[in-house]
Design a protein around this motif. Sequence first.
Motif, PDB file in Angstrom:
ATOM      1  N   ALA A   7     -18.579  -7.156   6.442  1.00 53.59           N
ATOM      2  CA  ALA A   7     -17.833  -8.376   7.234  1.00 53.59           C
ATOM      3  C   ALA A   7     -18.649  -8.974   8.018  1.00 53.59           C
ATOM      4  O   ALA A   7     -18.733 -10.438   7.966  1.00 53.59           O
ATOM      5  N   GLN A  30      -8.689 -12.170   5.490  1.00 50.34           N
ATOM      6  CA  GLN A  30      -7.703 -11.011   5.636  1.00 50.34           C
ATOM      7  C   GLN A  30      -7.762 -10.030   4.574  1.00 50.34           C
ATOM      8  O   GLN A  30      -7.579  -8.735   4.803  1.00 50.34           O
ATOM      9  N   GLU A  33     -10.863  -7.709   5.308  1.00 50.61           N
ATOM     10  CA  GLU A  33     -10.328  -6.920   6.502  1.00 50.61           C
ATOM     11  C   GLU A  33      -9.501  -5.623   5.784  1.00 50.61           C
ATOM     12  O   GLU A  33      -9.961  -4.833   6.247  1.00 50.61           O
TER      13      GLU A  33
END
Length: 211
Positions: A7, A30, A33
């Motif tokens: 990330a 999103q 994640e």
Amino acid sequence: MTIDGVAGAVRTGGRRAGGALARVRAATAQAHEDLDGGLDVLHRPWGAEEHRRWLELNLGLLDPLEESLRRWAAADPGVLDVAERARAGMARADLLALGVPPREVAAVPACPHVPVPTTRAQALGVCYVLDGSTLGGKLIRSAVVAAGVPEQACTSLTGRPGAGRRWRETTAAVDALGGAGEEAVREAAATATAVFAAYRRWLAPLAGRPA
């Protein structure tokens, strides 16, 4: 694929604020994640059996994704070298180096539901995820080797030498999609999101949850 720890590397790959790459990154944040949070690879016990399962599941994703990229590249060589980016063969070699019998390596199932790119923008969406994963793979490789996994069974985590250069090439190509119009940017983002989702479903056994 090696996702955990990617990330930060992916988020720092942006170029101009509001550019195509920044928009793809925001649109996929999103899904990215969700995948990273579910795996938490760097904080789990790791040994030969865990590594074998990791390699098998990643091979099951790399095989169809890379095949789809090869089919796309045959019609549109584009701006990226998909052969240089291929890691499925390396994952097979890693399994063999781990002592897995060849017949069992050959029997590793492929994920039946992966995005199949039909445009350059969609192919770049796939590369965005796969090339980004090799950056986190460097962290995972160090951790699993320290845990006792043979180094020669970890080559697919980072791919061939030049992962950083390939990532820069990919992010530059994604950013250049801005010149092709908003639809191309949306295609890249939607495809990358779908790849993250496919990984999350397929790697669910590693996260201790149902697929």
